[in-house]
Design a protein around this motif. Structure first.
Motif, PDB file in Angstrom:
ATOM      1  N   SER A  47       0.992  -1.388   0.028  1.00 24.32           N
ATOM      2  CA  SER A  47       0.047   0.036  -0.029  1.00 24.32           C
ATOM      3  C   SER A  47       0.748   1.031  -0.063  1.00 24.32           C
ATOM      4  O   SER A  47       2.105   1.026   0.373  1.00 24.32           O
ATOM      5  CB  SER A  47      -0.980  -0.080   1.313  1.00 24.32           C
ATOM      6  OG  SER A  47      -1.726  -1.271   1.228  1.00 24.32           O
ATOM      7  N   ALA A  48       0.367   2.247  -0.398  1.00 23.71           N
ATOM      8  CA  ALA A  48       1.029   3.644  -0.601  1.00 23.71           C
ATOM      9  C   ALA A  48       0.890   4.365   0.904  1.00 23.71           C
ATOM     10  O   ALA A  48       0.010   4.197   1.469  1.00 23.71           O
ATOM     11  CB  ALA A  48       0.477   4.704  -1.556  1.00 23.71           C
ATOM     12  N   LYS A  70       5.409  -1.033   9.412  1.00 19.62           N
ATOM     13  CA  LYS A  70       4.119  -0.851   9.212  1.00 19.62           C
ATOM     14  C   LYS A  70       3.923   0.424   8.628  1.00 19.62           C
ATOM     15  O   LYS A  70       4.808   1.469   9.060  1.00 19.62           O
ATOM     16  CB  LYS A  70       3.552  -0.765  10.828  1.00 19.62           C
ATOM     17  CG  LYS A  70       1.960  -0.436  10.716  1.00 19.62           C
ATOM     18  CD  LYS A  70       1.536  -0.469  12.181  1.00 19.62           C
ATOM     19  CE  LYS A  70      -0.135  -0.374  12.201  1.00 19.62           C
ATOM     20  NZ  LYS A  70      -0.461  -0.344  13.676  1.00 19.62           N
ATOM     21  N   ILE A  71       2.934   0.568   7.798  1.00 19.14           N
ATOM     22  CA  ILE A  71       2.483   1.843   7.002  1.00 19.14           C
ATOM     23  C   ILE A  71       1.477   2.533   7.741  1.00 19.14           C
ATOM     24  O   ILE A  71       0.682   1.777   8.315  1.00 19.14           O
ATOM     25  CB  ILE A  71       2.250   1.564   5.633  1.00 19.14           C
ATOM     26  CG1 ILE A  71       3.301   0.890   4.883  1.00 19.14           C
ATOM     27  CG2 ILE A  71       1.950   2.777   4.712  1.00 19.14           C
ATOM     28  CD1 ILE A  71       3.138   0.209   3.304  1.00 19.14           C
ATOM     29  N   ASP A  72       1.441   3.789   7.682  1.00 22.14           N
ATOM     30  CA  ASP A  72       0.491   4.655   8.264  1.00 22.14           C
ATOM     31  C   ASP A  72      -1.009   4.180   7.763  1.00 22.14           C
ATOM     32  O   ASP A  72      -1.127   4.286   6.509  1.00 22.14           O
ATOM     33  CB  ASP A  72       0.640   6.005   7.940  1.00 22.14           C
ATOM     34  CG  ASP A  72      -0.408   6.993   8.679  1.00 22.14           C
ATOM     35  OD1 ASP A  72      -0.959   6.254   9.965  1.00 22.14           O
ATOM     36  OD2 ASP A  72      -0.267   8.081   8.518  1.00 22.14           O
ATOM     37  N   LEU A 175      -6.280  -3.359   6.120  1.00 23.63           N
ATOM     38  CA  LEU A 175      -5.643  -3.008   6.987  1.00 23.63           C
ATOM     39  C   LEU A 175      -4.340  -3.887   6.943  1.00 23.63           C
ATOM     40  O   LEU A 175      -3.199  -3.528   7.121  1.00 23.63           O
ATOM     41  CB  LEU A 175      -6.082  -3.257   8.379  1.00 23.63           C
ATOM     42  CG  LEU A 175      -6.930  -2.106   8.838  1.00 23.63           C
ATOM     43  CD1 LEU A 175      -7.767  -2.491  10.155  1.00 23.63           C
ATOM     44  CD2 LEU A 175      -6.101  -0.833   9.009  1.00 23.63           C
ATOM     45  N   GLU A 176      -4.217  -5.208   6.467  1.00 24.83           N
ATOM     46  CA  GLU A 176      -3.174  -5.936   6.584  1.00 24.83           C
ATOM     47  C   GLU A 176      -2.431  -5.570   5.455  1.00 24.83           C
ATOM     48  O   GLU A 176      -1.108  -5.738   5.487  1.00 24.83           O
ATOM     49  CB  GLU A 176      -3.590  -7.715   6.195  1.00 24.83           C
ATOM     50  CG  GLU A 176      -4.485  -8.202   7.433  1.00 24.83           C
ATOM     51  CD  GLU A 176      -4.950  -9.611   6.852  1.00 24.83           C
ATOM     52  OE1 GLU A 176      -4.623 -10.056   5.798  1.00 24.83           O
ATOM     53  OE2 GLU A 176      -5.616 -10.059   7.817  1.00 24.83           O
ATOM     54  N   MET A 177      -2.703  -4.809   4.234  1.00 24.47           N
ATOM     55  CA  MET A 177      -1.892  -4.433   3.156  1.00 24.47           C
ATOM     56  C   MET A 177      -1.023  -3.318   3.747  1.00 24.47           C
ATOM     57  O   MET A 177       0.023  -3.131   2.994  1.00 24.47           O
ATOM     58  CB  MET A 177      -2.725  -3.992   1.936  1.00 24.47           C
ATOM     59  CG  MET A 177      -4.046  -4.850   1.428  1.00 24.47           C
ATOM     60  SD  MET A 177      -3.004  -6.302   0.360  1.00 24.47           S
ATOM     61  CE  MET A 177      -2.716  -5.352  -0.694  1.00 24.47           C
ATOM     62  N   TYR A 178      -1.152  -2.869   4.982  1.00 23.91           N
ATOM     63  CA  TYR A 178      -0.561  -1.777   5.472  1.00 23.91           C
ATOM     64  C   TYR A 178       0.571  -2.312   6.505  1.00 23.91           C
ATOM     65  O   TYR A 178       1.466  -1.520   7.016  1.00 23.91           O
ATOM     66  CB  TYR A 178      -1.405  -0.673   6.343  1.00 23.91           C
ATOM     67  CG  TYR A 178      -2.071   0.019   5.368  1.00 23.91           C
ATOM     68  CD1 TYR A 178      -1.701   1.605   5.130  1.00 23.91           C
ATOM     69  CD2 TYR A 178      -3.015  -0.069   4.840  1.00 23.91           C
ATOM     70  CE1 TYR A 178      -2.524   2.237   4.204  1.00 23.91           C
ATOM     71  CE2 TYR A 178      -4.036   0.724   3.840  1.00 23.91           C
ATOM     72  CZ  TYR A 178      -3.651   1.936   3.625  1.00 23.91           C
ATOM     73  OH  TYR A 178      -4.314   2.693   2.720  1.00 23.91           O
ATOM     74  N   GLN A 179       0.633  -3.614   6.478  1.00 24.38           N
ATOM     75  CA  GLN A 179       1.748  -4.417   7.402  1.00 24.38           C
ATOM     76  C   GLN A 179       2.691  -5.150   6.371  1.00 24.38           C
ATOM     77  O   GLN A 179       2.262  -5.818   5.510  1.00 24.38           O
ATOM     78  CB  GLN A 179       0.943  -5.187   8.340  1.00 24.38           C
ATOM     79  CG  GLN A 179       0.138  -4.662   9.390  1.00 24.38           C
ATOM     80  CD  GLN A 179      -0.457  -5.649  10.352  1.00 24.38           C
ATOM     81  OE1 GLN A 179      -0.094  -6.818  10.212  1.00 24.38           O
ATOM     82  NE2 GLN A 179      -1.209  -5.015  11.414  1.00 24.38           N
ATOM     83  N   ILE A 180       3.941  -4.892   6.760  1.00 26.06           N
ATOM     84  CA  ILE A 180       4.840  -5.549   6.010  1.00 26.06           C
ATOM     85  C   ILE A 180       5.397  -6.614   6.894  1.00 26.06           C
ATOM     86  O   ILE A 180       6.049  -6.467   7.833  1.00 26.06           O
ATOM     87  CB  ILE A 180       5.978  -4.741   5.548  1.00 26.06           C
ATOM     88  CG1 ILE A 180       5.410  -3.315   4.609  1.00 26.06           C
ATOM     89  CG2 ILE A 180       7.158  -5.250   4.677  1.00 26.06           C
ATOM     90  CD1 ILE A 180       6.482  -2.401   4.304  1.00 26.06           C
TER      91      ILE A 180
END
Length: 299
Positions: A47-48, A70-72, A175-180
């Motif tokens: 995700s961006a 983690k992405i914001d 939300l999972e897409m914002y976790q690496i």
């Protein structure tokens, strides 16, 4: 006694080399075999957004599923709250059968009024005008249909719960897409972004290499060996490590190429189990090293 000792010595001399030769007859030894990775992963952002947390550093061991960064996701979290409240409201509505119960009572009253009017006319003709009788009949039919409508609305409310639940699950997946997370078990060897930097989908954030099991490659003569002899055969890699200590690593042949090159040779891959140093915990065998591979082929 002396004769027996001489006979025993002769037997050892005769049988010893033959036994060793028998053991070595199926062993294929190839020197200068390079060690390489079996698996590695360039871990991307999905995700961006801005990296608000980085949980690992280079050289750190990770397991599959470990949170690397983690992405914001603040906006998506608020959207999750909205979807949760909508689901709770839908569940309340789906559990509310007041309209169904009211429609049934209204129908009972309408039916009673109509029956009363019919009985009144039976006792005294014209006691209830025909227009009023038709109105009461219409009211009875209307309340009967109201029951069906209320039941239909309740079914729709139940289906709406499923819609709201699916919407909530979709946000949770978002939300999972914002976790690496780590896709494989291994060691982080490179970090490409720092906390606070902006990433977009597809940007490689980490490089992870698998170290617990490594590949060893060897070239064998097609004129001497067949694929059947080598398939799944036991393999042992010997490597000289600093400070000049030789270590052995057990493994197995996992690939025998069906193709033979112009030099009448074909590649064979073995996978060997790596070992950690007892004191430092570091892996002893590393990609890029080379050693002697012994394959215990089927005779």
């Amino acid at each position: 006694m002396q004769t027996a000792l001489i006979a025993l010595s002769i037997a050892l001399i005769v049988w010893g080399p033959e036994t060793e030769a028998a053991e070595d007859a199926s062993a294929i030894t190839v020197t200068g075999c390079p060690v390489s990775l079996i698996d590695e992963s360039q871990v991307p952002a999905r995700s961006a957004g801005q990296l608000i947390a980085i949980n690992v550093t280079e050289g750190q061991a990770v397991k599959t599923g470990d949170l690397l960064a983690k992405i914001d996701d603040a906006v998506v979290l608020r959207n999750k709250d909205v979807k949760l409240y909508q689901l709770q409201a839908a569940e309340k509505e789906a559990g509310n059968d007041v309209n169904v119960r009211y429609a049934k009572w209204a129908n009972m009253v309408a039916d009673a009024e109509y029956q009363q009017a019919v009985e009144a006319n039976q006792q005294a003709t014209g006691a209830v005008p025909q227009a009023e009788l038709r109105r009461l009949l219409l009211e009875r039919g209307k309340t009967a249909l109201a029951i069906e409508q209320a039941q239909h609305d309740l079914e729709i409310s139940s289906l709406n719960v499923n819609v709201r639940r699916a919407e909530l699950q979709a946000v949770e997946q978002e939300l999972e897409m914002y976790q690496i997370v780590a896709p494989i078990e291994g060691v982080v060897v490179k970090r490409f972004f720092h906390q606070g930097e902006w990433v977009k989908p597809g940007d490689t954030v980490f490089r992870i290499v698998r170290m617990d099991r490594l590949r060893v490659e060897a070239m064998l003569s097609a004129e001497k060996y067949t694929a059947a002899q080598l398939d799944r055969a036991r393999a042992v890699l010997r490597v000289r490590l600093p400070p000049g200590v030789e270590r052995s690593f057990e493994g197995q042949v996992v690939f025998v190429s069906p193709l033979v090159d112009v030099g009448m040779e074909f590649p064979v891959w073995a996978e060997v189990e790596n070992v950690r140093d007892e004191r430092s915990g570091q892996w002893l065998l590393r990609p890029g090293l080379s050693g002697t591979l012994t394959i215990h082929a089927t005779p």
